[in-house]
Write a protein that holds these residues in place. Structure first.
Motif, PDB file in Angstrom:
ATOM      1  N   SER A 164       5.845   3.444   6.928  1.00  0.00           N
ATOM      2  CA  SER A 164       5.497   4.390   5.782  1.00  0.00           C
ATOM      3  C   SER A 164       6.815   5.344   5.519  1.00  0.00           C
ATOM      4  CB  SER A 164       4.536   5.052   5.958  1.00  0.00           C
ATOM      5  OG  SER A 164       4.503   6.413   5.454  1.00  0.00           O
ATOM      6  N   ARG A 165       7.209   5.292   4.257  1.00  0.00           N
ATOM      7  CA  ARG A 165       8.481   5.665   4.935  1.00  0.00           C
ATOM      8  C   ARG A 165       8.866   7.856   4.136  1.00  0.00           C
ATOM      9  NH1 ARG A 165      13.775   3.783   4.524  1.00  0.00           N
ATOM     10  NH2 ARG A 165      14.158   5.519   3.784  1.00  0.00           N
ATOM     11  N   PHE A 166       7.301   8.096   4.046  1.00  0.00           N
ATOM     12  CA  PHE A 166       6.875   9.371   3.905  1.00  0.00           C
ATOM     13  C   PHE A 166       6.882   9.713   5.352  1.00  0.00           C
ATOM     14  CE2 PHE A 166       5.454   8.001  -0.371  1.00  0.00           C
ATOM     15  CZ  PHE A 166       5.837   9.424  -1.049  1.00  0.00           C
ATOM     16  N   ALA A 167       5.695   8.930   6.231  1.00  0.00           N
ATOM     17  CA  ALA A 167       5.614   9.504   7.378  1.00  0.00           C
ATOM     18  C   ALA A 167       7.187   9.458   8.424  1.00  0.00           C
ATOM     19  CB  ALA A 167       4.699   8.279   7.781  1.00  0.00           C
ATOM     20  N   GLU A 168       7.882   8.673   7.952  1.00  0.00           N
ATOM     21  CA  GLU A 168       9.547   8.953   8.491  1.00  0.00           C
ATOM     22  C   GLU A 168      10.242   9.800   8.329  1.00  0.00           C
ATOM     23  OE1 GLU A 168      11.518   5.373   7.146  1.00  0.00           O
ATOM     24  OE2 GLU A 168      10.282   3.692   8.892  1.00  0.00           O
ATOM     25  N   LEU A 177      -4.472   8.482  -3.029  1.00  0.00           N
ATOM     26  CA  LEU A 177      -4.518   7.065  -2.632  1.00  0.00           C
ATOM     27  C   LEU A 177      -3.551   6.083  -3.182  1.00  0.00           C
ATOM     28  CD1 LEU A 177      -7.223   7.034  -0.649  1.00  0.00           C
ATOM     29  CD2 LEU A 177      -5.283   7.259   0.665  1.00  0.00           C
ATOM     30  N   HIS A 178      -3.809   6.013  -4.521  1.00  0.00           N
ATOM     31  CA  HIS A 178      -3.385   5.447  -5.350  1.00  0.00           C
ATOM     32  C   HIS A 178      -1.703   5.599  -5.276  1.00  0.00           C
ATOM     33  CE1 HIS A 178      -1.906   4.281  -9.800  1.00  0.00           C
ATOM     34  NE2 HIS A 178      -2.898   3.176  -9.417  1.00  0.00           N
ATOM     35  N   THR A 179      -1.719   6.743  -5.603  1.00  0.00           N
ATOM     36  CA  THR A 179      -0.378   6.738  -5.963  1.00  0.00           C
ATOM     37  C   THR A 179       0.238   7.255  -4.251  1.00  0.00           C
ATOM     38  OG1 THR A 179      -1.175   9.062  -7.265  1.00  0.00           O
ATOM     39  CG2 THR A 179       0.969   9.169  -6.188  1.00  0.00           C
ATOM     40  N   THR A 233       3.508   4.019  -4.469  1.00  0.00           N
ATOM     41  CA  THR A 233       4.503   4.975  -4.420  1.00  0.00           C
ATOM     42  C   THR A 233       5.742   4.090  -3.412  1.00  0.00           C
ATOM     43  OG1 THR A 233       4.712   6.805  -5.179  1.00  0.00           O
ATOM     44  CG2 THR A 233       6.428   6.928  -3.907  1.00  0.00           C
ATOM     45  N   GLU A 234       4.448   3.948  -2.083  1.00  0.00           N
ATOM     46  CA  GLU A 234       5.074   3.127  -0.650  1.00  0.00           C
ATOM     47  C   GLU A 234       5.064   2.011  -0.820  1.00  0.00           C
ATOM     48  OE1 GLU A 234       6.184   4.360   2.095  1.00  0.00           O
ATOM     49  OE2 GLU A 234       4.656   6.053   2.489  1.00  0.00           O
ATOM     50  N   LEU A 235       4.888   1.322  -1.761  1.00  0.00           N
ATOM     51  CA  LEU A 235       5.348  -0.341  -2.349  1.00  0.00           C
ATOM     52  C   LEU A 235       6.711  -0.105  -3.807  1.00  0.00           C
ATOM     53  CD1 LEU A 235       1.966  -1.859  -3.129  1.00  0.00           C
ATOM     54  CD2 LEU A 235       3.189  -2.307  -1.613  1.00  0.00           C
ATOM     55  N   TRP A 236       6.756   0.919  -4.369  1.00  0.00           N
ATOM     56  CA  TRP A 236       7.956   1.318  -5.214  1.00  0.00           C
ATOM     57  C   TRP A 236       9.817   1.076  -4.002  1.00  0.00           C
ATOM     58  CZ3 TRP A 236      10.997   5.518  -5.964  1.00  0.00           C
ATOM     59  CH2 TRP A 236      12.310   5.861  -6.437  1.00  0.00           C
ATOM     60  N   LEU A 237       8.732   2.706  -3.076  1.00  0.00           N
ATOM     61  CA  LEU A 237      10.300   2.593  -2.359  1.00  0.00           C
ATOM     62  C   LEU A 237       9.999   0.983  -1.428  1.00  0.00           C
ATOM     63  CD1 LEU A 237       9.120   6.019  -1.004  1.00  0.00           C
ATOM     64  CD2 LEU A 237      11.139   5.382  -2.175  1.00  0.00           C
ATOM     65  N   THR A 238       9.647   0.495  -0.699  1.00  0.00           N
ATOM     66  CA  THR A 238       9.954  -0.437  -0.077  1.00  0.00           C
ATOM     67  C   THR A 238      10.714  -1.535  -0.931  1.00  0.00           C
ATOM     68  OG1 THR A 238       8.318  -0.641   1.119  1.00  0.00           O
ATOM     69  CG2 THR A 238       8.337  -2.336   0.990  1.00  0.00           C
ATOM     70  N   THR A 239      10.681  -1.867  -2.436  1.00  0.00           N
ATOM     71  CA  THR A 239      11.428  -2.704  -3.000  1.00  0.00           C
ATOM     72  C   THR A 239      12.453  -2.970  -3.154  1.00  0.00           C
ATOM     73  OG1 THR A 239      10.132  -1.787  -5.078  1.00  0.00           O
ATOM     74  CG2 THR A 239       8.448  -3.644  -4.167  1.00  0.00           C
TER      75      THR A 239
END
Length: 77
Positions: A7-11, A38-40, A44-50
């Motif tokens: 998780s980028r947010f957790a990092e 949870l949807h957001t 957002t996690e998927l977007w950051l990953t891409t």
């Protein structure tokens, strides 16, 4: 489980991984859950990953559509 490790947010300490996992687990069991949050979070996690995994990101300019308003004499692009 290593679900929150990526998780980028957790990092960045913007997310409590234990709370997020608990909410996700509860939602999978059909318990009341903050679905919009949870949807957001997931989106957002998927977007950051891409963003981080995209090899080539480019923008191409395309010709725009032009409209002329005879009433105002303004050209819109």
């Amino acid at each position: 489980m290593p679900r929150a490790e990526a998780s980028r947010f957790a990092e960045e300490n913007l997310l409590d991984p234990a709370a997020a996992i608990s909410a996700l687990d509860g939602a999978t069991r059909g318990e009341p859950a903050p679905l919009a949050v949870l949807h957001t979070l997931i989106g957002t996690e998927l977007w950051l990953t891409t963003l981080l995994t995209a090899r080539h990101i480019w923008w191409q300019k395309t010709p725009g559509h032009q409209t002329y308003s005879s009433e105002s004499g303004i050209l819109f692009r």
